[in-house]
Design an enzyme around this catalytic site. Structure first.
Site, mmCIF file in Angstrom:
data_model
loop_
_atom_site.group_PDB
_atom_site.id
_atom_site.type_symbol
_atom_site.label_atom_id
_atom_site.label_comp_id
_atom_site.label_asym_id
_atom_site.label_seq_id
_atom_site.Cartn_x
_atom_site.Cartn_y
_atom_site.Cartn_z
ATOM 1 N N LYS A 29 0.619 -1.662 -0.355
ATOM 2 C CA LYS A 29 0.028 -0.072 0.124
ATOM 3 C C LYS A 29 0.711 1.407 0.058
ATOM 4 O O LYS A 29 1.105 2.050 -0.794
ATOM 5 C CB LYS A 29 -1.111 0.165 1.443
ATOM 6 C CG LYS A 29 -1.737 -1.479 1.321
ATOM 7 C CD LYS A 29 -2.398 -1.095 2.183
ATOM 8 C CE LYS A 29 -1.854 -1.354 4.330
ATOM 9 N NZ LYS A 29 -1.732 -2.693 4.026
ATOM 10 N N ARG A 104 -9.971 1.053 7.716
ATOM 11 C CA ARG A 104 -10.099 0.407 8.160
ATOM 12 C C ARG A 104 -11.074 -0.436 8.358
ATOM 13 O O ARG A 104 -11.282 -1.783 9.576
ATOM 14 C CB ARG A 104 -8.825 0.674 9.455
ATOM 15 C CG ARG A 104 -7.425 0.962 9.199
ATOM 16 C CD ARG A 104 -6.476 -0.631 8.723
ATOM 17 N NE ARG A 104 -5.358 -0.983 8.883
ATOM 18 C CZ ARG A 104 -4.702 -0.590 8.440
ATOM 19 N NH1 ARG A 104 -4.090 0.664 8.023
ATOM 20 N NH2 ARG A 104 -2.957 -0.807 9.058
ATOM 21 N N ARG A 147 11.778 -5.249 5.848
ATOM 22 C CA ARG A 147 11.296 -4.025 5.215
ATOM 23 C C ARG A 147 12.349 -3.077 5.766
ATOM 24 O O ARG A 147 12.434 -3.392 7.138
ATOM 25 C CB ARG A 147 9.633 -3.601 5.758
ATOM 26 C CG ARG A 147 9.466 -2.215 5.158
ATOM 27 C CD ARG A 147 8.479 -2.007 5.215
ATOM 28 N NE ARG A 147 7.808 -2.459 6.720
ATOM 29 C CZ ARG A 147 5.695 -2.769 6.541
ATOM 30 N NH1 ARG A 147 5.351 -1.926 5.433
ATOM 31 N NH2 ARG A 147 5.268 -2.976 7.210
ATOM 32 N N ARG A 180 10.033 -1.650 11.785
ATOM 33 C CA ARG A 180 9.404 -1.450 12.515
ATOM 34 C C ARG A 180 9.047 -1.862 13.229
ATOM 35 O O ARG A 180 9.528 -3.247 13.385
ATOM 36 C CB ARG A 180 8.106 -1.246 11.579
ATOM 37 C CG ARG A 180 7.725 0.509 10.664
ATOM 38 C CD ARG A 180 6.472 0.572 9.938
ATOM 39 N NE ARG A 180 5.441 -0.290 10.074
ATOM 40 C CZ ARG A 180 4.401 -0.687 9.173
ATOM 41 N NH1 ARG A 180 4.943 0.567 8.025
ATOM 42 N NH2 ARG A 180 3.219 -0.760 9.700
ATOM 43 N N ARG A 191 -1.329 -8.647 13.170
ATOM 44 C CA ARG A 191 -1.966 -7.967 12.353
ATOM 45 C C ARG A 191 -3.152 -8.006 11.385
ATOM 46 O O ARG A 191 -3.947 -7.554 10.330
ATOM 47 C CB ARG A 191 -0.653 -7.235 11.232
ATOM 48 C CG ARG A 191 -0.186 -5.654 12.312
ATOM 49 C CD ARG A 191 0.874 -4.827 12.286
ATOM 50 N NE ARG A 191 0.760 -4.675 10.596
ATOM 51 C CZ ARG A 191 2.151 -4.682 10.673
ATOM 52 N NH1 ARG A 191 3.657 -5.522 10.595
ATOM 53 N NH2 ARG A 191 2.628 -4.451 9.364
HETATM 54 P P1 AP5 Z 1 4.877 -1.373 2.002
HETATM 55 O O1 AP5 Z 1 4.437 -0.894 0.341
HETATM 56 O O2 AP5 Z 1 5.526 -0.737 2.989
HETATM 57 O O3 AP5 Z 1 3.551 -3.098 2.442
HETATM 58 P P2 AP5 Z 1 2.024 -2.212 2.804
HETATM 59 O O4 AP5 Z 1 0.987 -2.657 3.029
HETATM 60 O O5 AP5 Z 1 2.293 0.096 2.935
HETATM 61 O O6 AP5 Z 1 2.548 -2.513 4.444
HETATM 62 P P3 AP5 Z 1 2.076 -1.774 6.040
HETATM 63 O O7 AP5 Z 1 2.618 -3.351 7.160
HETATM 64 O O8 AP5 Z 1 2.599 -1.130 6.218
HETATM 65 O O9 AP5 Z 1 0.642 -2.023 5.939
HETATM 66 P P4 AP5 Z 1 -0.394 -1.804 7.323
HETATM 67 O O10 AP5 Z 1 -1.859 -1.662 7.034
HETATM 68 O O11 AP5 Z 1 -0.190 -3.310 8.382
HETATM 69 O O12 AP5 Z 1 0.421 -0.689 8.050
HETATM 70 P P5 AP5 Z 1 -0.582 0.712 8.438
HETATM 71 O O13 AP5 Z 1 1.002 1.702 8.513
HETATM 72 O O14 AP5 Z 1 -1.587 1.555 7.820
HETATM 73 O O15 AP5 Z 1 5.581 -2.751 1.405
HETATM 74 C C1 AP5 Z 1 6.247 -3.837 2.462
HETATM 75 C C2 AP5 Z 1 7.187 -3.966 2.043
HETATM 76 O O16 AP5 Z 1 7.439 -4.506 0.372
HETATM 77 C C3 AP5 Z 1 8.905 -3.162 1.474
HETATM 78 O O17 AP5 Z 1 10.080 -3.417 2.531
HETATM 79 C C4 AP5 Z 1 8.686 -3.285 0.243
HETATM 80 O O18 AP5 Z 1 9.479 -2.723 -0.268
HETATM 81 C C5 AP5 Z 1 7.919 -4.848 -0.351
HETATM 82 N N1 AP5 Z 1 7.038 -4.249 -1.757
HETATM 83 C C6 AP5 Z 1 6.074 -3.511 -1.856
HETATM 84 N N2 AP5 Z 1 5.229 -3.867 -2.830
HETATM 85 C C7 AP5 Z 1 6.821 -4.841 -3.634
HETATM 86 C C8 AP5 Z 1 6.369 -6.140 -4.875
HETATM 87 N N3 AP5 Z 1 5.462 -5.414 -5.249
HETATM 88 N N4 AP5 Z 1 7.412 -7.190 -4.570
HETATM 89 C C9 AP5 Z 1 8.221 -6.922 -3.203
HETATM 90 N N5 AP5 Z 1 8.273 -6.276 -2.825
HETATM 91 C C10 AP5 Z 1 7.143 -5.201 -2.528
HETATM 92 O O19 AP5 Z 1 -0.246 0.859 9.848
HETATM 93 C C11 AP5 Z 1 -0.003 0.272 11.638
HETATM 94 C C12 AP5 Z 1 -0.235 0.160 12.187
HETATM 95 O O20 AP5 Z 1 -1.208 1.457 12.591
HETATM 96 C C13 AP5 Z 1 -2.073 -0.578 12.068
HETATM 97 O O21 AP5 Z 1 -1.882 -2.230 12.787
HETATM 98 C C14 AP5 Z 1 -2.823 -0.348 13.016
HETATM 99 O O22 AP5 Z 1 -2.199 0.016 14.496
HETATM 100 C C15 AP5 Z 1 -2.403 1.465 13.266
HETATM 101 N N6 AP5 Z 1 -3.153 1.802 11.666
HETATM 102 C C16 AP5 Z 1 -3.079 3.019 10.724
HETATM 103 N N7 AP5 Z 1 -3.682 2.831 10.177
HETATM 104 C C17 AP5 Z 1 -5.453 2.566 10.726
HETATM 105 C C18 AP5 Z 1 -6.726 2.809 10.450
HETATM 106 N N8 AP5 Z 1 -7.154 3.379 9.416
HETATM 107 N N9 AP5 Z 1 -7.643 2.569 11.690
HETATM 108 C C19 AP5 Z 1 -7.243 1.691 13.185
HETATM 109 N N10 AP5 Z 1 -5.689 1.709 13.211
HETATM 110 C C20 AP5 Z 1 -4.504 2.376 12.071
#
Ligand code: AP5
Length: 237
Positions: A29, A104, A147, A180, A191
């Site tokens: 994402k 979410r 990552r 992270r 998660r």
């Molecule tokens: P990356 O692009 O970082 O993946 P991502 O989908 O963004 O993963 P996240 O872990 O950030 O998602 P998440 O939803 O758990 O975390 P968030 O920060 O939103 O890619 C991952 C890795 O793969 C990288 O190393 C990248 O280089 C690699 N990669 C990417 N694409 C690739 C490809 N095509 N091929 C190969 N490699 C690739 O949320 C974190 C926490 O915050 C949540 O758990 C929750 O506690 C809280 N939170 C956030 N938003 C909310 C909300 N709206 N409501 C409530 N709690 C929330």
């Protein structure tokens, strides 16, 4: 008589698509939203990045959410909404933005709908469009454990799939990359569980309007971006 030769000018309605990129942790994402934001020239708004910034800066919100995030649970809707509303209310979001990791929950989606309805005018509106990235769990685990993130500019790297030029340092500003806190295997599993639980109501919410693009996220980064942009081009606004 004045005005006989006047042409009645009707201002066109400006409609801006707001891509909402959803998918499990590690689906790409953040990676895709950054690229979409550059392609569409609108801000990339990630609720996860905003929360991590609060934690880094030691704000009261950061203190409230730190443990929840480390455990892999969701932050309460009211806190998320307060934080997000402030960000998307800024002037740089007027022509649209790319949403990463929000909504979410169905309740977050409802709050966002209400916000868009409230900010719609006769000349301007923002239209949500869900982009759902699908990737197998085995791939997700490998992506997340490898990552590395830049603390300064939030750029994301991967030790195998997108390594920085100088190991351990950001390509853009040289800052030391970090792992992270929620990228430990036990937290990743939690998660994933939370994602599986919450995604159906959200898809139901947006599915009623048929505004969901299903994209396979397990292909090279550039290919995924191209497919999203192409699919968006086919959506009627
Ligand atoms: P990356 O692009 O970082 O993946 P991502 O989908 O963004 O993963 P996240 O872990 O950030 O998602 P998440 O939803 O758990 O975390 P968030 O920060 O939103 O890619 C991952 C890795 O793969 C990288 O190393 C990248 O280089 C690699 N990669 C990417 N694409 C690739 C490809 N095509 N091929 C190969 N490699 C690739 O949320 C974190 C926490 O915050 C949540 O758990 C929750 O506690 C809280 N939170 C956030 N938003 C909310 C909300 N709206 N409501 C409530 N709690 C929330």
């Amino acid at each position: 008589m004045q005005g006989t030769n006047e042409v009645l000018r009707v201002e066109p309605m400006m409609q801006h698509i707001v891509p909402i990129v959803l998918g499990p942790p590690g689906a790409g994402k953040g990676t895709q939203c950054k690229r979409l934001s550059e392609a569409l020239q609108v801000p990339h708004i990630s609720t996860g990045d905003l929360l991590r910034e609060h934690i880094r800066k030691g704000t009261s919100l950061g203190a409230k959410v730190k443990r929840t995030i480390e455990r892999g649970n969701l932050v309460p809707d009211s806190l998320i909404w307060e934080m997000l509303q402030e960000r998307i209310g800024r002037s740089d979001c007027r022509q649209g933005f790319v949403l990463d990791g929000f909504p979410r929950t169905a309740s977050q989606a409802e709050r966002f709908d209400a916000y868009l309805a409230q900010h719609k005018s006769a000349r301007h509106s923002l239209l949500p469009l869900v982009v759902r990235l699908a990737v197998d769990n085995s791939v997700l685990l490998r992506r997340l454990t490898g990552r590395r993130v830049c603390p300064k500019c939030a750029s994301v790297f991967h030790i195998e799939f997108g390594a920085p030029q100088v190991p351990g340092h950001c390509d853009h500003d040289g800052a030391e990359l970090f792992i992270r806190d929620d990228d430990r295997e036990a937290t990743i599993r939690e998660r994933l569980r939370v994602y599986e639980r919450e995604i159906s109501p959200i898809l139901q919410h947006y599915g009623n309007d048929g505004r969901i693009l299903e994209i396979a996220g397990d292909r090279p980064v550039e290919q995924v971006t191209e497919e999203i942009l192409e699919a968006m081009g086919h959506v009627a606004v």
